[in-house]
Structure formats: structure tokens, C-alpha cells
Design a protein around this motif. Structure first.
Motif, PDB file in Angstrom:
ATOM      1  N   ASN A 138       0.845  -1.194   0.000  1.00  0.00           N
ATOM      2  CA  ASN A 138       0.000   0.000   0.000  1.00  0.00           C
ATOM      3  C   ASN A 138       0.877   1.240   0.000  1.00  0.00           C
ATOM      4  N   ALA A 139       0.300   2.337  -0.478  1.00  0.00           N
ATOM      5  CA  ALA A 139       1.007   3.618  -0.505  1.00  0.00           C
ATOM      6  C   ALA A 139      -0.024   4.722  -0.590  1.00  0.00           C
ATOM      7  N   SER A 140       0.336   5.905  -0.092  1.00  0.00           N
ATOM      8  CA  SER A 140      -0.579   7.047  -0.086  1.00  0.00           C
ATOM      9  C   SER A 140       0.080   8.262  -0.708  1.00  0.00           C
ATOM     10  N   LEU A 141      -0.749   9.132  -1.279  1.00  0.00           N
ATOM     11  CA  LEU A 141      -0.276  10.367  -1.887  1.00  0.00           C
ATOM     12  C   LEU A 141      -1.331  11.447  -1.642  1.00  0.00           C
ATOM     13  N   PRO A 142      -0.932  12.622  -1.168  1.00  0.00           N
ATOM     14  CA  PRO A 142      -1.907  13.716  -1.085  1.00  0.00           C
ATOM     15  C   PRO A 142      -2.304  14.182  -2.473  1.00  0.00           C
ATOM     16  N   THR A 143      -3.515  14.696  -2.602  1.00  0.00           N
ATOM     17  CA  THR A 143      -3.923  15.258  -3.876  1.00  0.00           C
ATOM     18  C   THR A 143      -3.128  16.528  -4.156  1.00  0.00           C
ATOM     19  N   LEU A 144      -2.961  16.825  -5.429  1.00  0.00           N
ATOM     20  CA  LEU A 144      -2.363  18.094  -5.831  1.00  0.00           C
ATOM     21  C   LEU A 144      -3.431  19.169  -5.651  1.00  0.00           C
ATOM     22  N   ALA A 145      -3.113  20.227  -4.906  1.00  0.00           N
ATOM     23  CA  ALA A 145      -4.090  21.272  -4.604  1.00  0.00           C
ATOM     24  C   ALA A 145      -3.811  22.516  -5.435  1.00  0.00           C
ATOM     25  N   LEU A 146      -4.793  22.917  -6.231  1.00  0.00           N
ATOM     26  CA  LEU A 146      -4.730  24.165  -6.978  1.00  0.00           C
ATOM     27  C   LEU A 146      -5.616  25.188  -6.276  1.00  0.00           C
TER      28      LEU A 146
END
Length: 390
Positions: free
Chosen positions: A204-212
Motif C-alpha cells: 500500500n502507498a498514499s499520496l496527497p492530492t495536488l491542490a490548486l
């Protein structure tokens, strides 16, 4: 008449005031989020979390799941977030063809921030929302990989202006809201995370969303209609978004051999080939090429291959689609190297031109508007990061 009045109202809003430049907010908060990749099938599933970080305002947002090849909108739905609220949903494959491609997909959520399909009732732990896509469901299944955009439709000041605002009150306010949304009603309060997990190998792995930030949506977002980005749907133009994403090259570390592997992903959320138009998206008026210069840890180097991406519409025969992953050691040759880094760059970069509605921060810079991430796997450990860039 209603369409004419809407056009006049939106035209007046477009002419009013100076635009704020769209920026990538590295603090993670924005009014437009991009999850640059998701995985389903082969044991993989993806969990998406969307957070309303405001402790006083309620927010309605539209979640749009895109395929990887042409950014086609495979599924969309609204989420209703009270102050401090978090929506959680899971994307998974229910059935697949012999080649592993998903033929039936499902999005599941027991969170009370989403409506049950074809209903005005909110989901719950006892009655979760189950949205199935595939044959007989009236929509195509989700692809095994793709990406997700989350568009903040509007924020509302609803009593008691603190956590605990009733979801029915948020829906009622949204339903009664006008078709045109004021720029001041889309604060940069959304954050998100995507976690991929594999039931077969435990990875498993996690990534924050790219925030514009300061995208400033200007229409009431509804499901089942085109969610294309940029004016007149927002204060920001497509070129504003591309300016915020504009980069020249990326640094990607890699490991290969044994139980080690590395992947690099590319996502171009403004290309939207499925619309069969360029829409002024000047970087894509020719094929964009990506090259990789591969180094080991002793400054030895080899020239990697060049990939074509995102051709002019409606053609879709590419080496890399609008979202895709490349593997080090196979698609990206590393020679005899087992670890190092790659300078991933645009091989035929476009020079940024002044098409933005706000002052450009990348005017005259060579590059392109891509989002690049990488996954490194070392034994059971999987890490997922955005690639450093310039």
C-alpha cells in the motif's frame, strides 16, 4: 431565456475585477484537487479522502473519475461536506476480462456525505452508496488506471456554522443556489489523499492530492454533464491552470533488480482529448515528447528513450496516454545500473506564452503542464511521491 440570462451573468462576472493567479498550493489546500493516479484490478483498490478543512463553512464538491487514455469522464458524483467533514470512498474492480482489464467497477462509500444512487437519501454504514459501472449499468467501467479531479462547486454559511451541520440542510442550500457562483464562494479549503492497496501482496502507498488554489468555479456543478476545466466554467482559464502546472524537468530516483522496482507516472489534466478540441491548449498543438537521462550514483549516465504523448485529437495512438506509468528497466532503460536517478524532461518543450487571465509566473519558460509522480518498491515497502521539478 434562462440560458441567455446565464450567459449574460457569467459574462459580467468574467469582466469584473482582476483575476488571481492559479497556484499549486504546496500546503495542500485548494478549490480544485487532482489525484494524479488511481489503481484498480489485479488485487488493487484505491481509497479517496476529501476533507473540508473549514470549521465554519459547508462545501459541495464534484468528484470526477477520468480514464487514462483520453481523460474521458467515466463517473461523477457530488459530495456534501459539513465543516470539518471528511468524505471517504473506495474504487475497486468487480470483474475483469482475460487480459486483466476491468469490465465491471464499483465505487463504495458508507459516508453520509454522498447520496445513494438515484436517490435523495444520504449513505450510511447500514446502507452504503454502491455505484456500479459496466455492462447494463448505462456507463462504461472505470479503467484500471486513471486520475481524479475534485472541483469545489460552492461553500455555504449554514447554521450553526460549525461541525455538525445537517447534510439535508447543505443539499437544500445547494439545490436552491443560483446557477452562477460568485468567486468569493469557493474558498481554498479542500484537501485530499489517495491510498492504493493490494489485497494479494499487502502492499500500500498514499499520496496527497495536488491542490490548486484560486481556480474559482463559477457554475453550479451537476452530475452527468461535462466537467471540463477553465473559463467560462471558472474564473481561471485553461491556460491559467497550465501556467500553474508548468515545469521543465523532473528528478526521479529509481531502483531495479531483485525485489526492487520503480515506476514514474505522467498526468496531463488539461489535455482532455475526449472533447476532440484543443481549446487553446497551446502545449498540445504538437506531440509532446518526454525523454529520460538516466544516472547511477557515480555520475555515470546513459540516454533513455523518448516517448510521444497526447497527440492532436481525435487520434489516440500514443506511447504514453494522458495518464500513464512507465517502468524503469523496461520502458525506461537503465543499462547495467541498479539504482540512481533520472532527469525526466520535455524533449521538445513549448515556450510558455501570455495566455493567462492573471499575470503569468512562467512566461517564456520552456516546458509543459504535467503532473509527475513516482513509486519505488523495495521488498514489501512502497513509497509514492511527487517528483521534484523545476
Amino acid at each position: 431565456m434562462k440560458k441567455k440570462l446565464l450567459a449574460v451573468a457569467m459574462g459580467a462576472m468574467l469582466a469584473a475585477g482582476a483575476a488571481n493567479a492559479v497556484t499549486v498550493n504546496h500546503a495542500g489546500l485548494g478549490d480544485l484537487l487532482v489525484a494524479p493516479s488511481y489503481f484498480i484490478g489485479g488485487g488493487w483498490q484505491s481509497e479517496l479522502k476529501v476533507i473540508n478543512t473549514s470549521l465554519t463553512q459547508s462545501v459541495v464538491a464534484k468528484v470526477v473519475i477520468h480514464d487514462n487514455e483520453r481523460s474521458e469522464e467515466r463517473l461523477d458524483f457530488l459530495i456534501y461536506l459539513s465543516p470539518g467533514d471528511v468524505w471517504v470512498g473506495t474504487l475497486a474492480s468487480q470483474a475483469a476480462a482475460a487480459n486483466g482489464q476491468t469490465t465491471r467497477s464499483v465505487v463504495t462509500s458508507s459516508d453520509d456525505s454522498i447520496l445513494l444512487p438515484n436517490s435523495n437519501t444520504f449513505a450510511s454504514a447500514a446502507t452504503p452508496a454502491v455505484i456500479v459501472s459496466g455492462a447494463g449499468e448505462g456507463r462504461s467501467p472505470l479503467t484500471n488506471i486513471g486520475y481524479i479531479t475534485i472541483i469545489e462547486s460552492q461553500a455555504f454559511d449554514l447554521a450553526p456554522n460549525r461541525p455538525g451541520v445537517a447534510k439535508a440542510a447543505i443539499k437544500a442550500a445547494f439545490d436552491a443556489a443560483p446557477a452562477v457562483v460568485a468567486d468569493t464562494n469557493t474558498p481554498n479549503v479542500l484537501a485530499g489523499f489517495l491510498t492504493i492497496s493490494n489485497s494479494l501482496n499487502g502492499q500500500n502507498a498514499s499520496l496527497p492530492t495536488l491542490a490548486l488554489a484560486d481556480y474559482n468555479n463559477r457554475i453550479k456543478q451537476n452530475i452527468g454533464v461535462d466537467s471540463s476545466l477553465g473559463a467560462p466554467r471558472s474564473q481561471a482559464t485553461v491556460a491559467d491552470i497550465e501556467d500553474a502546472l508548468w515545469k521543465t524537468s523532473f528528478v526521479v530516483p529509481y531502483v531495479v533488480g531483485g525485489n526492487q522496482s520503480s515506476l514514474v507516472s505522467f498526468t496531463f489534466p488539461t489535455k482532455l482529448t475526449y472533447r476532440n478540441v484543443i481549446s487553446g491548449q497551446y502545449p498540445f498543438q504538437q506531440k509532446v515528447q518526454i525523454a529520460a537521462d538516466v544516472f547511477d550514483y557515480s555520475e555515470n549516465t546513459i540516454a533513455g528513450p523518448t516517448f510521444n504523448i497526447s497527440p492532436l485529437p481525435p487520434a489516440s495512438s500514443t506511447s504514453v496516454f494522458e495518464h500513464d506509468w512507465l517502468a524503469f528497466g523496461s520502458q525506461i532503460s537503465v543499462g547495467t545500473f541498479t539504482a540512481g536517478w533520472a532527469n525526466v524532461r520535455y524533449a521538445n518543450p513549448t515556450v510558455s506564452v501570455g495566455q493567462t487571465s492573471a499575470p503569468s509566473v512562467n512566461l517564456g519558460k520552456s516546458g509543459g503542464p504535467g503532473v509527475v509522480t513516482y513509486i519505488n518498491t523495495i521488498g514489501p515497502e512502497v513509497t509514492w511521491h511527487y517528483a521534484p521539478s523545476n
